[in-house]
Design a protein around this motif. Structure first.
Motif, PDB file in Angstrom:
ATOM      1  N   THR A 180      46.222  45.117  42.638  1.00 56.65           N
ATOM      2  CA  THR A 180      46.670  46.027  43.690  1.00 56.65           C
ATOM      3  C   THR A 180      45.575  46.355  44.689  1.00 56.65           C
ATOM      4  OG1 THR A 180      46.170  47.942  42.288  1.00 56.65           O
ATOM      5  CG2 THR A 180      48.420  47.045  42.184  1.00 56.65           C
ATOM      6  N   GLU A 181      44.311  46.098  44.356  1.00 58.60           N
ATOM      7  CA  GLU A 181      43.210  46.345  45.286  1.00 58.60           C
ATOM      8  C   GLU A 181      42.347  45.095  45.387  1.00 58.60           C
ATOM      9  OE1 GLU A 181      40.986  49.890  44.719  1.00 58.60           O
ATOM     10  OE2 GLU A 181      42.747  51.150  44.331  1.00 58.60           O
ATOM     11  N   GLN A 182      41.734  44.914  46.558  1.00 55.62           N
ATOM     12  CA  GLN A 182      40.939  43.718  46.819  1.00 55.62           C
ATOM     13  C   GLN A 182      39.521  43.914  46.272  1.00 55.62           C
ATOM     14  OE1 GLN A 182      42.154  40.884  48.037  1.00 55.62           O
ATOM     15  NE2 GLN A 182      44.173  41.872  48.097  1.00 55.62           N
ATOM     16  N   ILE A 183      39.386  43.716  44.980  1.00 55.42           N
ATOM     17  CA  ILE A 183      38.088  43.798  44.311  1.00 55.42           C
ATOM     18  C   ILE A 183      37.894  42.509  43.530  1.00 55.42           C
ATOM     19  CG2 ILE A 183      36.668  45.072  42.654  1.00 55.42           C
ATOM     20  CD1 ILE A 183      38.223  47.578  43.345  1.00 55.42           C
ATOM     21  N   ASP A 184      36.787  41.853  43.758  1.00 57.07           N
ATOM     22  CA  ASP A 184      36.562  40.532  43.157  1.00 57.07           C
ATOM     23  C   ASP A 184      36.279  40.617  41.664  1.00 57.07           C
ATOM     24  OD1 ASP A 184      36.964  39.308  45.583  1.00 57.07           O
ATOM     25  OD2 ASP A 184      34.839  39.381  46.143  1.00 57.07           O
ATOM     26  N   ASN A 185      35.496  41.612  41.234  1.00 61.10           N
ATOM     27  CA  ASN A 185      35.108  41.730  39.828  1.00 61.10           C
ATOM     28  C   ASN A 185      36.223  42.441  39.055  1.00 61.10           C
ATOM     29  OD1 ASN A 185      32.559  40.571  40.369  1.00 61.10           O
ATOM     30  ND2 ASN A 185      31.791  42.554  41.059  1.00 61.10           N
ATOM     31  N   ARG A 186      37.025  41.686  38.291  1.00 64.75           N
ATOM     32  CA  ARG A 186      38.148  42.247  37.549  1.00 64.75           C
ATOM     33  C   ARG A 186      37.911  42.055  36.056  1.00 64.75           C
ATOM     34  NH1 ARG A 186      42.931  39.075  40.182  1.00 64.75           N
ATOM     35  NH2 ARG A 186      41.278  37.524  40.308  1.00 64.75           N
ATOM     36  N   ILE A 187      37.964  43.162  35.328  1.00 60.00           N
ATOM     37  CA  ILE A 187      37.602  43.168  33.911  1.00 60.00           C
ATOM     38  C   ILE A 187      38.665  43.929  33.132  1.00 60.00           C
ATOM     39  CG2 ILE A 187      35.758  43.688  32.263  1.00 60.00           C
ATOM     40  CD1 ILE A 187      33.969  44.119  34.803  1.00 60.00           C
ATOM     41  N   THR A 188      39.082  43.397  31.984  1.00 54.00           N
ATOM     42  CA  THR A 188      40.044  44.082  31.121  1.00 54.00           C
ATOM     43  C   THR A 188      39.450  44.291  29.740  1.00 54.00           C
ATOM     44  OG1 THR A 188      41.063  42.012  30.349  1.00 54.00           O
ATOM     45  CG2 THR A 188      41.985  43.029  32.347  1.00 54.00           C
ATOM     46  N   TYR A 189      39.861  45.385  29.117  1.00 50.96           N
ATOM     47  CA  TYR A 189      39.465  45.710  27.750  1.00 50.96           C
ATOM     48  C   TYR A 189      40.714  45.988  26.929  1.00 50.96           C
ATOM     49  CZ  TYR A 189      34.675  46.248  29.437  1.00 50.96           C
ATOM     50  OH  TYR A 189      33.432  46.022  29.990  1.00 50.96           O
ATOM     51  N   LEU A 190      40.761  45.437  25.730  1.00 49.43           N
ATOM     52  CA  LEU A 190      41.861  45.661  24.798  1.00 49.43           C
ATOM     53  C   LEU A 190      41.300  46.383  23.581  1.00 49.43           C
ATOM     54  CD1 LEU A 190      43.551  42.135  24.996  1.00 49.43           C
ATOM     55  CD2 LEU A 190      44.308  44.219  26.144  1.00 49.43           C
ATOM     56  N   VAL A 191      41.555  47.694  23.487  1.00 50.04           N
ATOM     57  CA  VAL A 191      41.085  48.511  22.364  1.00 50.04           C
ATOM     58  C   VAL A 191      42.260  48.662  21.407  1.00 50.04           C
ATOM     59  CG1 VAL A 191      39.967  50.639  21.667  1.00 50.04           C
ATOM     60  CG2 VAL A 191      39.560  49.719  23.956  1.00 50.04           C
TER      61      VAL A 191
END
Length: 676
Positions: A180-191
């Protein structure tokens, strides 16, 4: 060594300031009266040398302190094996809040630890980064990126949820929010605790442009006992009888249990039903007898006790029993055979309606439990189609072809409903030799099955062709069918090979067979009412249509509150769409206006009952997927340090701050204790 913000190094030009101050600083001299000047030259030279040395050391400390501050603001780091992410970051944190997270670790519940780790992850990033916090509820507020402070508030608001999501679905939800936003660094965490039944991550289901970090949590003991399911042995419960209710209790743990206490709550009374022994990884099926004495909607609750995972220890059930069987009798002139009228009208369990084949109100056929077709010479195409739809929607049709029946019209109808065809009438006496006491129609009707029953005798019949779905209820001595059952859709068609006329068959005179046969056919709808629905899985329920004005709508009211569901009328049924509006297990009343017209039981999904997690080797194999990393969640400092190292390398700015403070301290000490 590298720098996150190398442009700050231009500030090293400020080192010229203390140097310039040092070069152009001229100290004023004082005149001092001195009586003997013989040693004046030697003292002056010695003092000037010491003063120059001290000033140079002070200058050096100031320059070093200023340089250390510049380096600190430039964010120096030692690069790691992976490329360091520079600039703003979009971070999505999934917190597993399913019921399996009620399990305990050595210090707290897994859900509490998951919230703590989510806060640690968010705090490991900067205030300029953007965050998404998502849980199993998939609420709208979690589908956008927010600031760090609001993300921490969203973590605080997470509570337990009956919803259970596969991790591939969760990751797809995360990627949708990050885009939804133009940010190159995309990181996900699955806790999560990474139960086997929810882990379905593969390289094909992941986006290589989005980093995936696995944060596994572990319970101390993988123990849980649950009521897996409950059902009636018979297709429908019956009034004023001991109905057998079967309960399946499953042990999901690794230890045998021999003291699982089962209790039944019915009619406001708790009744212990015994103690069960359940081996590890297996289940037992126990039986509970339910004596239903009140017609209408009944409700009961079965429960065990288990700790710490207890969402699946209670199972709610509802059921409906009718005090009367509504029967529609169709014949040629609206006047049925005397013995049929006597059977239906002489007992209070039947509510009969008699019509001729020419005066049928097709719109009201669906209101009846059983349609009896007798003395009808032929079946027109319109009646045949209406009866077919009626049966498919859960109705029951009993067909007695008359001796003068138009076999072709009957066979056309029978072919539509998947029943066997009729052969021409054969005037030959036959005796019924066998009654199928294993089928629901005659099961538990006779106390002593070995006793000699007076079975029907016919003076002629229409031989019935065999069909793949045929189930014979009464059998002649030669093995042919006297009465057969054919399921269709949610209902049943019952076909007699002989007429009901007393001159041809004495079935209607045989009350011990005929009366219970009619009653159980009327309650034997193939549309078995579920004793319970599963929250999140069964999103559409159905009830019988009730006549009401247009202003009245159906409402559901129960432990989770009151709401108006989606509702749609189809034939004689009302389909009610839940749309995820049932939040809590229990019994919910269906209200039409202020009147409770039905009730439904809802239980939590038992998918979370199985506390079997991925082991270390399986988690390592997941980490072999490109762009997937496995983090250590056991230690808070290790987790935060690992995240920062992955994002920034090994940061050194703290050491430069301490160095600057040390240089300033040395400067102060030089000025305080070194006298020129």
């Amino acid at each position: 060594m590298q720098f996150l913000y190398p442009s700050f190094l231009w500030a090293l030009a400020a080192l010229a300031i203390p140097i310039i101050i040092h070069l152009f600083y001229f100290r004023r001299f004082k005149k001092v009266a001195f009586s003997n000047v013989r040693f004046l030259r030697e003292v002056k030279e010695e003092t000037s040398m010491r003063s120059r040395l001290r000033n140079l050391l002070v200058l050096l400390m100031r320059c070093l302190a200023l340089a250390a501050l510049v380096f600190a603001f430039a964010q120096p780091f030692l690069p790691s094996d992976r490329e360091v992410l520079k600039g703003r970051k979009a971070v999505s944190v999934y917190v597993d809040n399913s019921f399996s997270m009620e399990a305990k670790s050595s210090v707290a519940s897994l859900r509490q630890i998951a919230a703590d780790r989510a806060r640690d992850i968010i705090n490991a990033y900067g205030v300029e980064d953007r965050f998404q916090v998502v849980d199993n509820d998939f609420s709208g507020r979690n589908q956008r990126l927010v600031g760090q402070e609001e993300a921490l508030q969203l973590v605080e608001a997470i509570v337990g949820s009956p919803a259970s999501r596969r991790l591939s679905v969760v990751n797809a939800r995360q990627r949708s929010a990050l885009n939804t936003e133009q940010i190159d660094n995309r990181i996900t965490y699955l806790v999560s605790d990474f139960q086997r039944n929810v882990v379905d991550l593969t390289a094909e289901r992941l986006d290589t442009n989005v980093a995936v970090n696995l944060v596994p949590l572990r319970a101390v003991r993988e123990r849980n006992v649950a009521i897996d399911s409950v059902w009636f042995e018979a297709p429908v419960p019956q009034l004023n009888q001991n109905n057998l209710l079967l309960v399946r209790v499953r042990n999901y743990g690794t230890e045998d249990l021999d003291n699982v206490r089962l209790t039944l709550n019915y009619g406001g009374q708790n009744k212990p039903e015994g103690t069960l022994k359940v081996r590890a990884g297996e289940y037992v099926v126990d039986s509970v007898y339910l004596n239903i004495t009140t017609p209408g909607v009944g409700r009961a609750t079965l429960a065990i006790k288990d700790f710490p995972v207890n969402f699946d220890d209670t199972y709610y059930v509802t059921f409906r029993t009718a005090d009367k069987v509504r029967v529609l009798s169709i014949d040629d002139d609206g006047t049925p055979i005397r013995n049929l009228r006597a059977a239906l009208g002489g007992l209070s369990v039947f509510a009969p309606t008699y019509v001729s084949g020419r005066n049928i109100d097709y719109g009201s056929v669906g209101e009846y439990d059983l349609v009896v077709l007798s003395e009808q010479p032929s079946i027109g195409s319109g009646l045949a189609e209406q009866l077919r739809q009626y049966v498919e929607n859960g109705g029951n049709v009993l067909v007695f072809p008359p001796k003068v029946a138009d076999v072709d019209s009957y066979n056309t109808f029978l072919s539509r409903v998947g029943a066997g065809s009729l052969q021409p009438f054969d005037e030959k006496q036959r005796e019924v030799s066998r009654l199928n006491a294993e089928e629901f129609i005659f099961r538990d009707v006779f106390r002593n099955r070995a006793a000699s029953l007076r079975l029907p005798v016919t003076q002629g019949n229409f031989p019935v062709g065999r069909s793949g779905r045929q189930e014979v209820l009464l059998t002649y001595r030669d093995g042919s069918a006297a009465l057969a059952k054919y399921p269709l859709g949610e209902g049943n068609v019952y076909l007699s090979s002989s007429p009901l006329d007393g001159d041809v068959s004495n079935l209607a005179l045989n009350a011990e067979v005929f009366i219970p046969m009619l009653y159980k056919m009327g309650i034997s709808s193939g549309r078995r009412r579920p004793v319970a629905y599963t929250i999140g899985r069964d999103e559409v329920i159905q009830t019988n249509r009730r006549s009401a004005s247009a202003e009245l709508v159906y409402k559901l009211r129960g432990p989770g509150g009151e709401f108006i569901p989606e509702q749609r009328v189809v034939d004689n049924r009302v389909l009610i769409g839940l749309g995820g509006q049932v939040p809590e297990a229990g019994v919910y009343d269906l209200l039409l206006g202020d009147e409770a017209v039905d009730a439904f039981a809802f239980n939590y999904d038992r998918a979370e009952s199985d506390l079997t997690y991925l082991d270390e080797a399986e988690l390592e194999r997941l980490a072999d997927i490109p762009n997937v990393e496995l983090l250590n969640a056991a230690n808070q400092a290790t987790l935060i340090g690992d995240i920062r190292e992955r994002n920034e390398g090994t940061p050194l700015w703290r050491y430069f701050i301490w160095a600057a403070l040390a240089f300033f301290l040395v400067e102060v000490l030089l000025l305080r204790f070194w006298r020129a």
